[in-house]
Design a protein around this motif. Structure first.
Motif, mmCIF file in Angstrom:
data_model
loop_
_atom_site.group_PDB
_atom_site.id
_atom_site.type_symbol
_atom_site.label_atom_id
_atom_site.label_comp_id
_atom_site.label_asym_id
_atom_site.label_seq_id
_atom_site.Cartn_x
_atom_site.Cartn_y
_atom_site.Cartn_z
ATOM 1 N N ARG A 1 7.209 8.264 -7.545
ATOM 2 C CA ARG A 1 7.738 6.944 -7.339
ATOM 3 C C ARG A 1 8.960 7.040 -8.031
ATOM 4 O O ARG A 1 10.041 6.217 -7.630
ATOM 5 C CB ARG A 1 6.816 6.281 -8.410
ATOM 6 C CG ARG A 1 5.460 5.886 -7.956
ATOM 7 C CD ARG A 1 4.898 4.802 -8.808
ATOM 8 N NE ARG A 1 4.694 5.202 -10.327
ATOM 9 C CZ ARG A 1 3.607 5.963 -10.632
ATOM 10 N NH1 ARG A 1 2.708 6.610 -9.652
ATOM 11 N NH2 ARG A 1 3.570 6.406 -11.875
ATOM 12 N N MET A 2 9.380 8.032 -8.827
ATOM 13 C CA MET A 2 10.757 8.354 -9.482
ATOM 14 C C MET A 2 11.613 8.530 -8.482
ATOM 15 O O MET A 2 12.966 7.859 -8.394
ATOM 16 C CB MET A 2 11.026 9.082 -10.482
ATOM 17 C CG MET A 2 10.207 8.521 -11.865
ATOM 18 S SD MET A 2 10.360 9.689 -13.339
ATOM 19 C CE MET A 2 9.525 11.027 -12.962
ATOM 20 N N ARG B 1 -4.316 0.575 -2.230
ATOM 21 C CA ARG B 1 -3.634 -0.687 -2.425
ATOM 22 C C ARG B 1 -3.681 -1.193 -3.913
ATOM 23 O O ARG B 1 -4.304 -0.280 -4.648
ATOM 24 C CB ARG B 1 -4.185 -1.827 -1.682
ATOM 25 C CG ARG B 1 -4.523 -1.524 -0.120
ATOM 26 C CD ARG B 1 -4.867 -2.773 0.533
ATOM 27 N NE ARG B 1 -4.951 -2.653 2.187
ATOM 28 C CZ ARG B 1 -3.915 -2.589 2.939
ATOM 29 N NH1 ARG B 1 -2.842 -3.278 2.436
ATOM 30 N NH2 ARG B 1 -3.995 -2.395 4.186
ATOM 31 N N GLY B 2 -2.650 -1.737 -4.471
ATOM 32 C CA GLY B 2 -2.489 -2.356 -5.601
ATOM 33 C C GLY B 2 -1.342 -3.565 -5.890
ATOM 34 O O GLY B 2 -0.770 -3.604 -5.174
ATOM 35 N N ALA C 1 0.780 -1.182 -0.011
ATOM 36 C CA ALA C 1 -0.105 -0.117 -0.077
ATOM 37 C C ALA C 1 1.023 1.224 0.133
ATOM 38 O O ALA C 1 2.010 1.148 0.382
ATOM 39 C CB ALA C 1 -0.883 -0.103 1.329
ATOM 40 N N VAL C 2 0.183 2.325 -0.483
ATOM 41 C CA VAL C 2 0.753 3.710 -0.101
ATOM 42 C C VAL C 2 -0.312 4.577 0.673
ATOM 43 O O VAL C 2 -1.688 4.007 0.860
ATOM 44 C CB VAL C 2 0.868 4.446 -1.482
ATOM 45 C CG1 VAL C 2 1.940 3.824 -2.475
ATOM 46 C CG2 VAL C 2 -0.568 4.734 -2.056
ATOM 47 N N GLU C 3 0.259 5.597 1.314
ATOM 48 C CA GLU C 3 -0.526 6.139 2.276
ATOM 49 C C GLU C 3 -0.574 7.889 2.254
ATOM 50 O O GLU C 3 0.705 8.077 1.977
ATOM 51 C CB GLU C 3 -0.223 5.842 3.949
ATOM 52 C CG GLU C 3 -1.137 6.211 4.896
ATOM 53 C CD GLU C 3 -0.628 5.341 6.314
ATOM 54 O OE1 GLU C 3 -0.902 6.117 7.223
ATOM 55 O OE2 GLU C 3 -0.047 4.304 6.228
ATOM 56 N N MET C 4 -1.556 8.173 2.421
ATOM 57 C CA MET C 4 -1.702 9.685 2.370
ATOM 58 C C MET C 4 -2.300 10.331 3.813
ATOM 59 O O MET C 4 -3.067 9.758 4.431
ATOM 60 C CB MET C 4 -2.496 10.029 1.387
ATOM 61 C CG MET C 4 -3.023 11.725 1.322
ATOM 62 S SD MET C 4 -3.911 11.980 0.093
ATOM 63 C CE MET C 4 -4.664 13.543 0.472
ATOM 64 N N ASP D 1 0.243 1.011 -9.461
ATOM 65 C CA ASP D 1 -1.293 0.658 -9.366
ATOM 66 C C ASP D 1 -1.709 1.404 -8.072
ATOM 67 O O ASP D 1 -2.944 1.932 -8.165
ATOM 68 C CB ASP D 1 -1.379 -0.569 -9.382
ATOM 69 C CG ASP D 1 -1.495 -1.402 -10.574
ATOM 70 O OD1 ASP D 1 -1.236 -0.540 -11.883
ATOM 71 O OD2 ASP D 1 -1.427 -2.769 -10.905
ATOM 72 N N ALA D 2 -1.260 1.391 -6.944
ATOM 73 C CA ALA D 2 -1.365 1.951 -5.682
ATOM 74 C C ALA D 2 -1.418 3.411 -5.699
ATOM 75 O O ALA D 2 -2.469 4.071 -5.529
ATOM 76 C CB ALA D 2 -0.492 1.551 -4.334
ATOM 77 N N TYR D 3 -0.298 4.202 -6.322
ATOM 78 C CA TYR D 3 -0.389 5.605 -6.356
ATOM 79 C C TYR D 3 -1.553 5.829 -7.473
ATOM 80 O O TYR D 3 -2.253 7.061 -7.177
ATOM 81 C CB TYR D 3 1.070 5.907 -6.835
ATOM 82 C CG TYR D 3 2.154 6.212 -5.850
ATOM 83 C CD1 TYR D 3 1.883 7.195 -5.052
ATOM 84 C CD2 TYR D 3 3.215 5.350 -5.923
ATOM 85 C CE1 TYR D 3 2.880 7.279 -4.038
ATOM 86 C CE2 TYR D 3 4.055 5.611 -4.965
ATOM 87 C CZ TYR D 3 3.754 6.580 -3.864
ATOM 88 O OH TYR D 3 5.004 6.780 -2.990
ATOM 89 N N GLN D 4 -1.693 5.023 -8.504
ATOM 90 C CA GLN D 4 -2.828 5.540 -9.341
ATOM 91 C C GLN D 4 -4.194 5.315 -8.614
ATOM 92 O O GLN D 4 -5.038 6.332 -8.965
ATOM 93 C CB GLN D 4 -3.023 4.476 -10.539
ATOM 94 C CG GLN D 4 -3.844 4.983 -11.738
ATOM 95 C CD GLN D 4 -3.490 4.104 -12.728
ATOM 96 O OE1 GLN D 4 -2.610 3.435 -13.142
ATOM 97 N NE2 GLN D 4 -4.582 3.930 -13.782
#
Length: 342
Positions: A269-270, A142-143, A119-122, A148-151
């Motif tokens: 991401r980069m 999640r992705g 997952a990514v979190e905000m 996919d998760a950021y998207q």
């Protein structure tokens, strides 16, 4: 005297402005008052960011309709939330977006070969450091992959903006379920993407794209090479490609909120990929023998089976070789080979 004046301002405000407020508003205002802060536009922005996260989490707050329709410091709270989400400077000031569970599935190194992305979190930054809430004031996406998760996360943000603009406040109905709202292609058709990971602004030249594409292709072809000099060169080429793309985004920053929503996640991401590559290169060079041993080509399965057949026929040397191969692979048949090699 200054503190007394601030407290008097709060007393006057509370007497003259008996709005129906959400519990979250009341909690934030209490902390601001205790900290001796003024009731000003910054407080309104803090509240807007905190409410945005709650809405993205699918929460329904008491008196939220009153909050969203109310005007504070010349702007409705609905418009204030949209403004903070769309403005890249305000977004970075009031939110932190990060990988919640470190992703890299990197089979080149023993310590990361079994990890999977989740997952990514905000999170709204002010609440993180100032509020004591039982519920974690954050939203996760999640992705199957980090991309996919950021998207998904930025798709949800875009959906919240659209809902607020349309006066649709059914946040629990929409964000309480798992749903892919939009793809990056739906949000924006401009911009070059020479690779799946590395994204460049639309102002990038063909030479820029070729420079990045060549280095990324080299990286993908040689990153898993068991020969550490080639693996080292692959990481260096990857870093060159990432640095070039990031420099282009600094040269040509996001033009508007829509472009930010489409590409902010990719830039993050980069940046993280560059940091990870630098760490990986350090691992490769710290002990090249360990790297080479971990990445040596695996024996062909038929070779192992042939050794097992010979071992069952009484060949102790074959049993010994089969035992070593099976043990390294975690294959339980190594127990049988250990008996036969004695």
């Amino acid at each position: 005297m200054k503190m007394k004046k601030i407290l008097n301002e709060w007393r006057v405000f509370l007497k003259e402005n008996k709005f129906e407020k959400t519990p979250l508003e009341q909690e934030i205002e209490t902390v601001f008052s205790e900290q001796g802060r003024k009731y000003d536009a910054f407080l309104a922005d803090v509240k807007a960011a905190a409410h945005a996260v709650e809405f993205l989490r699918g929460q329904k707050l008491g008196n939220q309709e009153s909050y969203l329709k109310r005007t504070d410091f010349g702007m409705s709270n609905t418009d204030r939330i949209i403004k903070i989400l769309r403005n890249k400077t305000l977004f970075s000031q009031f939110f932190d977006v990060f990988v919640a569970e470190k992703p890299p599935v990197d089979k080149r190194f023993p310590e990361t070969s079994e990890k999977t992305f989740k997952a990514v979190e905000m999170i709204d930054t002010w609440s993180k450091y100032n509020l004591q809430r039982q519920l974690n004031p954050s939203v996760r996406a999640r992705g199957a992959s980090e991309e996919d998760a950021y998207q998904e996360l930025f798709g949800k943000i875009a959906a919240l903006e659209d809902m607020l603009a349309a006066g649709d406040h059914e946040f629990t109905k929409y964000f309480g379920r798992t749903k892919q709202w939009r793809t990056l292609d739906d949000r924006h058709t401009g911009g070059a993407a020479p690779t799946g990971l590395i994204v460049t602004p639309e102002e990038a030249t063909d030479e820029d794209k070729a420079y990045i594409g060549e280095r990324f292709t080299f990286y993908m072809k040689h990153r898993s090479s068991p020969a550490f000099p080639m693996a080292k060169l692959a990481e260096e080429k990857f870093q060159e490609a990432l640095k070039k793309a990031l420099s282009l985004w600094k040269q040509f920053p996001f033009k508007d909120g829509e472009e930010k929503q489409a590409f902010a996640g990719a830039v993050i991401r980069m940046e993280k990929a560059l940091t990870q590559s630098e760490e990986d290169l350090g691992k490769i060079m710290s002990d090249t023998s360990v790297y080479s041993q971990h990445n040596k080509p695996a024996p062909k399965e038929e070779d192992v089976e042939a050794l097992i057949i010979k071992a069952e026929a009484g060949d102790k040397e074959a049993a010994k070789k089969a035992y070593q191969i099976l043990r390294n692979a975690g294959d339980k048949r190594s127990r049988r080979m250990r008996k036969l090699m004695r």
